[in-house]
Design a protein around this motif. Sequence first.
Motif, PDB file in Angstrom:
ATOM      1  N   VAL A  34       0.838  -1.206   0.000  1.00 32.15           N
ATOM      2  CA  VAL A  34       0.000   0.000   0.000  1.00 32.15           C
ATOM      3  C   VAL A  34       0.869   1.251   0.000  1.00 32.15           C
ATOM      4  CG1 VAL A  34      -1.687   1.317   1.346  1.00 32.15           C
ATOM      5  CG2 VAL A  34      -1.960  -1.154   1.069  1.00 32.15           C
ATOM      6  N   LEU A  35       1.995   1.228   0.720  1.00 34.68           N
ATOM      7  CA  LEU A  35       2.866   2.399   0.755  1.00 34.68           C
ATOM      8  C   LEU A  35       3.401   2.728  -0.631  1.00 34.68           C
ATOM      9  CD1 LEU A  35       4.404   4.588   2.283  1.00 34.68           C
ATOM     10  CD2 LEU A  35       6.223   2.918   2.697  1.00 34.68           C
ATOM     11  N   ARG A  36       3.820   1.713  -1.384  1.00 37.45           N
ATOM     12  CA  ARG A  36       4.327   1.981  -2.732  1.00 37.45           C
ATOM     13  C   ARG A  36       3.255   2.643  -3.587  1.00 37.45           C
ATOM     14  NH1 ARG A  36       6.964  -3.135  -2.103  1.00 37.45           N
ATOM     15  NH2 ARG A  36       5.343  -4.231  -3.254  1.00 37.45           N
ATOM     16  N   SER A  37       2.036   2.141  -3.506  1.00 37.65           N
ATOM     17  CA  SER A  37       0.949   2.719  -4.296  1.00 37.65           C
ATOM     18  C   SER A  37       0.583   4.106  -3.806  1.00 37.65           C
ATOM     19  CB  SER A  37      -0.282   1.800  -4.232  1.00 37.65           C
ATOM     20  OG  SER A  37       0.007   0.533  -4.781  1.00 37.65           O
ATOM     21  N   ALA A  38       0.576   4.289  -2.475  1.00 34.04           N
ATOM     22  CA  ALA A  38       0.239   5.594  -1.916  1.00 34.04           C
ATOM     23  C   ALA A  38       1.261   6.643  -2.329  1.00 34.04           C
ATOM     24  CB  ALA A  38       0.165   5.509  -0.395  1.00 34.04           C
ATOM     25  N   ALA A  39       2.532   6.292  -2.254  1.00 36.26           N
ATOM     26  CA  ALA A  39       3.581   7.239  -2.631  1.00 36.26           C
ATOM     27  C   ALA A  39       3.470   7.612  -4.105  1.00 36.26           C
ATOM     28  CB  ALA A  39       4.953   6.641  -2.332  1.00 36.26           C
ATOM     29  N   ALA A  40       3.202   6.620  -4.958  1.00 38.75           N
ATOM     30  CA  ALA A  40       3.064   6.902  -6.392  1.00 38.75           C
ATOM     31  C   ALA A  40       1.860   7.793  -6.654  1.00 38.75           C
ATOM     32  CB  ALA A  40       2.929   5.586  -7.164  1.00 38.75           C
ATOM     33  N   ALA A  41       0.739   7.516  -5.989  1.00 36.10           N
ATOM     34  CA  ALA A  41      -0.466   8.321  -6.197  1.00 36.10           C
ATOM     35  C   ALA A  41      -0.259   9.761  -5.733  1.00 36.10           C
ATOM     36  CB  ALA A  41      -1.640   7.693  -5.453  1.00 36.10           C
ATOM     37  N   LEU A  42       0.374   9.931  -4.579  1.00 33.51           N
ATOM     38  CA  LEU A  42       0.606  11.277  -4.069  1.00 33.51           C
ATOM     39  C   LEU A  42       1.600  12.035  -4.943  1.00 33.51           C
ATOM     40  CD1 LEU A  42       0.684  10.424  -0.266  1.00 33.51           C
ATOM     41  CD2 LEU A  42      -1.090  11.704  -1.476  1.00 33.51           C
ATOM     42  N   ASP A  43       2.589  11.345  -5.477  1.00 30.67           N
ATOM     43  CA  ASP A  43       3.523  11.988  -6.413  1.00 30.67           C
ATOM     44  C   ASP A  43       2.799  12.480  -7.653  1.00 30.67           C
ATOM     45  OD1 ASP A  43       5.740  11.734  -4.838  1.00 30.67           O
ATOM     46  OD2 ASP A  43       6.514   9.940  -5.838  1.00 30.67           O
ATOM     47  N   LEU A  44       1.863  11.667  -8.174  1.00 33.90           N
ATOM     48  CA  LEU A  44       1.101  12.080  -9.354  1.00 33.90           C
ATOM     49  C   LEU A  44       0.246  13.302  -9.051  1.00 33.90           C
ATOM     50  CD1 LEU A  44      -0.010   8.620 -10.794  1.00 33.90           C
ATOM     51  CD2 LEU A  44       1.571  10.247 -11.858  1.00 33.90           C
ATOM     52  N   LEU A  45      -0.368  13.325  -7.884  1.00 30.61           N
ATOM     53  CA  LEU A  45      -1.180  14.485  -7.506  1.00 30.61           C
ATOM     54  C   LEU A  45      -0.321  15.739  -7.376  1.00 30.61           C
ATOM     55  CD1 LEU A  45      -3.532  12.838  -4.867  1.00 30.61           C
ATOM     56  CD2 LEU A  45      -4.214  13.762  -7.091  1.00 30.61           C
ATOM     57  N   ASP A  46       0.850  15.586  -6.791  1.00 31.55           N
ATOM     58  CA  ASP A  46       1.747  16.738  -6.659  1.00 31.55           C
ATOM     59  C   ASP A  46       2.219  17.223  -8.032  1.00 31.55           C
ATOM     60  OD1 ASP A  46       1.489  16.610  -3.929  1.00 31.55           O
ATOM     61  OD2 ASP A  46       3.342  15.482  -3.613  1.00 31.55           O
ATOM     62  N   ALA A  47       2.493  16.288  -8.935  1.00 32.78           N
ATOM     63  CA  ALA A  47       2.908  16.660 -10.287  1.00 32.78           C
ATOM     64  C   ALA A  47       1.789  17.393 -11.015  1.00 32.78           C
ATOM     65  CB  ALA A  47       3.330  15.419 -11.069  1.00 32.78           C
ATOM     66  N   ALA A  48       0.546  16.932 -10.831  1.00 31.24           N
ATOM     67  CA  ALA A  48      -0.589  17.606 -11.449  1.00 31.24           C
ATOM     68  C   ALA A  48      -0.741  19.024 -10.918  1.00 31.24           C
ATOM     69  CB  ALA A  48      -1.865  16.803 -11.190  1.00 31.24           C
TER      70      ALA A  48
END
Length: 304
Positions: free
Chosen positions: A69-83
């Motif tokens: 879950v941490l790997r997915s959470a980190a990736a999702a939050l990175d995408l949101l920050d990039a957006a």
Amino acid sequence: MDLSGVSIVGLRAFREVAEKGTVTAAAVALGYTQSAVSRQLAGLERAAGTALLERHHDGVRLTAAGRVVLRSAAAALDLLDAAARELADRPASAGPVRLGWYPSAGAILVPRALAALRRGHPAIAVTTREGSSTALVRALRAGTIDLAILASAPPFRPPDSESPPLKRRTLAERGLCVAVPAGDPLAAGDAVHVTELRGRAWIAGPKSAGENPMGVWPGLDERPRIAHTARDWLAKLHLVAAGAGITTVPASLAPLAPPGVRVLPVRGGPDERRRIILAWLRTPLPPAAARVAEAIEAAVAEPA
């Protein structure tokens, strides 16, 4: 497992707990109450249908499901920050880049790299934090930093055993020395024998869980007598100058020693070497992070 209804706040809280290792520290970092963070974690575990954290008296550790879950959470939050950056019309090459560094790297290496970046890539916004190598590895896994400058001691094992392995680049390998007062008998020669370190008063950094106190000679064959505890390397060196004790210091910091301090190699024991390692998790590195990595590598290569 159905994480479709999980909130962004919950993901951020989980990532912060994974990095900090305790709910209390995560709550302080986020500006929440402990109960609020605990509620977010409970909701995330309900959605996951399994325990994500193991609770221990000294903090929490991720379960196997928690690491997924941490790997997915980190990736999702990175995408949101990039957006968010894209919506603000900030190009990828402009950053930001989050850099972590072990304590002594802040004396020469990090300032030198940041100065070069300001000259060559002024649009890159670098934010930094100091931490132990253990804490920085957790931050990389949690996705709260992009790059970490780590210190590694023999036998130079990987920073952790998690999967996927961290990407690593060895930047330099240098000797560990001791800093002694100029008026101390130890300062009379060009080196110190390891047996002469017995019974000395040491100036060391705060001890982290699972790590030896920084500032004490690693090969000492007795329990060290720590007279003073200081996190800052410059403070340690000034305490040495005042005759308050001795401390270890990377050879690269010898030029920063204040008057009244001699930095000497240690003979007669195992050769204590230290590697400077640049580590990251995300590949390929985004353009801004890649520029920062290049600046760090160039800074290490510069003469002291």
